[in-house]
Design an enzyme around this catalytic site. Structure first.
Site: not given
Ligand code: F6R
Length: 638
Positions: A161-163, A165
């Site tokens: 869950n990258e920036p 998300s």
């Protein structure tokens, strides 16, 4: 008097336990998992675990395997769900997370294969949505996740869950951040090979687990850890959403905790004991914070920055300023091997014996010149007996194109000059290279050739620094030769090889690195091997008269208060060092993995870091140099 823990942790939004090392933290989490499995067993129900991959949980998995083998802990009643998988990688790909889990845990315990779940990376694009939904349903059908294990990426991702998300996001296909892909570049032998997409459980999926443990080791995680624990909840750092989870706690080591306010700036959050170390840390921080030279700090600077009690305890700003100025001034020396026939009462290194036997330890070729090129050059110029030992061959970091070039050269030369036998050998290696494909593992022969390429670069680099090549030792430690990234295990054969070298050289000074790094990284394991070898040499006389100097490692530098020796470099010394770095041709496209900075060129960063340190000394009121390399004195009770 130190104030209660609650005061020091007042800025922290997630319960965070700091452990002396990763193993101690893993014991605590393994205890929680054991307890869960046993109590579920007693109730005749399955225990549901959410699992992570990457370096972080490897020691936890090793401990669970040990408990299974030695203590009879059974996983027969356990169901697992992994966080994520690279999109497009089949389960038997060496870098797929399914393969990782089989190798690191599943194949060594009595988990039923049908009870292990890892998202399917090979699902067709049009079926991704349905497959992700099915994954969510399977978790629900199993009764939800009891304990979720997490690592954290330097972007602040949990799972993938990258920036950006959202806190209620569910299992889905995502695009990987460029920093995440860079961090995975070594595993995939080049950033260009790292998949661009992954399937990951969502933040919402993770938050639905009943209990969550996030683990983090090494200072590479320190910055993101502080932001996650102390910062506001934000999609820019998805891990901050864990602040919403009542059953979430962080178990981290001291290095990963080093940027928390209670460690970095404890005087801002509570009344503390002003030891000489904390005083130095605080005053040097203050000078940088208010942007003034040390000798120009005034009482108000202290009182306005949480240090009023320090003034009361230790006199005026004037006294403190002079005291800290002198301490800092005395760290500067152009004589890293000690200056013969000089008063050494205020010098970092002692004057005698002279000349010294100075041993530089480089976890891989390049670390030595990158971090200490100027220091090595000076040690040699001053007449010391300098040796460099390359602890590992570094062959895993050589791109295939480099080895192909060398092979073609050898074949051409062989066809013109040498015997058929040599030529056959080289052609065999060429065939192995052809057969290996993009992600296959290197054969022993390819690794050997890659190691030799790095040796030749190291020799060339050392010559630039003024060293003869007989001063170089290539240890080729077995842990590295027999392993691959994230899966190294150091053992007695490594210690024996390191010990033999130490007993042969009997150094007066050792320059080493790796302390505080991720425990599965090459520098950290190389450092542990040194630690074990020194312990094995404890009875030897030379060890009582041996100083250990730590360098921080590529793309990093000690903070001002940690520096015990600062070696200035003139403009021409800095250029010479950069020339030394250039000799490591095969490494030109590799980016340093330990630093936070995003850079395109490793070589420029070395120059920038050394200059930045010199600027720092200048800004706090000391002499202005072109560049500096820094060391911290180390003793092994740390
Ligand atoms: C792995 C995962 C990631 C990693 C994170 C840290 O399944 O989901 O979030 O936990 O990238 O990686 P390491 O542990 O290799 O530093």
């Amino acid at each position: 008097m130190t104030h209660p823990e609650s005061e020091l942790t007042q800025l922290e939004h997630i319960p965070t336990r700091i452990f002396g090392n990763a193993d101690a933290a893993c014991m605590t989490v393994a205890d929680a998992i054991t307890h869960l499995i046993e109590s579920r067993n007693a109730d005749g129900k399955p225990a549901v675990l959410g699992l992570a991959t990457g370096s972080t949980p490897v020691r936890l998995y090793r401990e669970l395997i040990r408990r299974h083998k030695e203590d009879g802990l059974s996983f027969a009643n356990v169901i697992t769900f992994n966080l994520d998988e690279y999109f497009g990688l089949p389960g038997d790909h060496p870098e797929s997370y399914r393969k990782f889990m089989q190798d690191q845990l599943f194949d060594h315990v009595d988990l039923k294969p049908e009870n292990t779940h890892v998202p399917d990376g090979m699902v067709h694009r049009e079926d991704v949505f349905a497959s992700c939904q099915a994954y969510e349903e399977a978790i629900e059908a199993a009764g939800g996740i009891d304990i979720q294990i997490l690592g954290i990426g330097r972007t602040g991702h949990i799972g993938f869950n990258e920036p950006g998300s959202a806190p209620d996001s569910l299992t889905r296909l995502v695009t990987l951040d460029s920093l995440t892909r860079r961090d995975a570049a070594r595993d995939f032998l080049g950033e260009e090979n790292v998949p661009r997409h992954a399937i990951t459980m969502g933040v919402g999926t993770i938050l639905a687990a009943r209990q969550v443990f996030l683990l983090a080791w090494g200072e590479g995680k320190a910055t993101i850890m502080a932001k996650t624990v102390e910062g506001p909840q934000t999609e820019a750092i998805p891990a901050t959403f864990l602040q919403r989870h009542e059953g979430c706690s962080f178990c981290i080591d001291e290095s990963a905790a080093s940027q928390l306010t209670r460690i970095r700036l404890p005087w801002l959050v509570g009344r503390i004991e002003w030891t000489p170390e904390v005083t130095r840390q605080a005053v040097l921080w203050l000078a940088q914070k208010v942007d003034k030279p040390l000798l120009r700090l005034v009482d108000e600077d202290y009182t306005e920055n949480g240090m009023a009690d320090l003034l009361v305890e230790q006199g005026s700003a004037y006294d403190l300023n002079i005291h800290l100025f002198n301490i800092t001034q005395h760290t500067i020396t152009g004589w890293p091997g000690g200056k013969p026939n000089a008063d050494d009462s205020n010098r970092p290194e002692r004057a005698t014996p002279y000349p010294k036997r100075s041993l530089i330890l480089s976890p891989e070729p390049l670390d030595d010149v990158y971090c200490l090129g100027g220091t090595i050059n000076r040690l040699k110029k001053h007449g010391n007996e300098v040796s460099i030992a390359y602890q590992t061959s570094g062959n895993l970091a050589v791109p295939d194109v480099e080895v192909r070039r060398a092979i073609e050269l050898m074949i051409e030369l062989g066809e013109e000059r040498s015997g058929q036998e040599d030529l056959d050998y080289v052609k065999t290696v060429e065939a192995q290279l052809d057969a290996k494909g993009d992600f296959g593992a290197d054969s022993t022969e390819i690794r050997q050739l890659k190691g030799l390429i790095r040796r030749s670069e190291a020799r060339s680099s050392a010559r630039t620094l003024g060293l003869e090549t007989d001063a170089l030792h290539f240890l080729d430690l077995p842990f590295y030769e027999e392993g691959r990234y994230r899966r190294f295990v150091a053992g007695e054969r490594d210690t024996a090889r390191m010990r033999e070298l130490l007993e042969t050289i009997r150094p007066h000074q050792i320059f080493a690195t790796g302390y505080g790094n991720d425990p599965l990284s090459v520098p950290a394991l190389s450092f542990e091997v040194l630690r074990a070898a020194l312990a094995a040499c404890a009875g030897s006389d030379w060890i009582k008269d041996c100083n250990i100097w730590l360098y921080k490692g590529p793309a990093q530098e000690w903070e001002a208060h940690e520096i015990d020796m600062a070696v200035p470099l003139s403009p021409s010394e800095l250029e010479n060092k950069i020339q030394g770095i250039y000799q490591h041709q095969t490494q030109r496209s590799q980016s340093p993995i330990s630093g936070d900075k995003r850079v395109n060129n490793t070589w420029d960063l070395a120059r920038e870091i050394n200059r930045t340190t010199a600027e720092l000394y200048d800004a706090i009121g000391l002499a202005e140099y072109e560049a500096m390399e820094c060391l911290k004195k180390f003793t092994f009770d740390q």
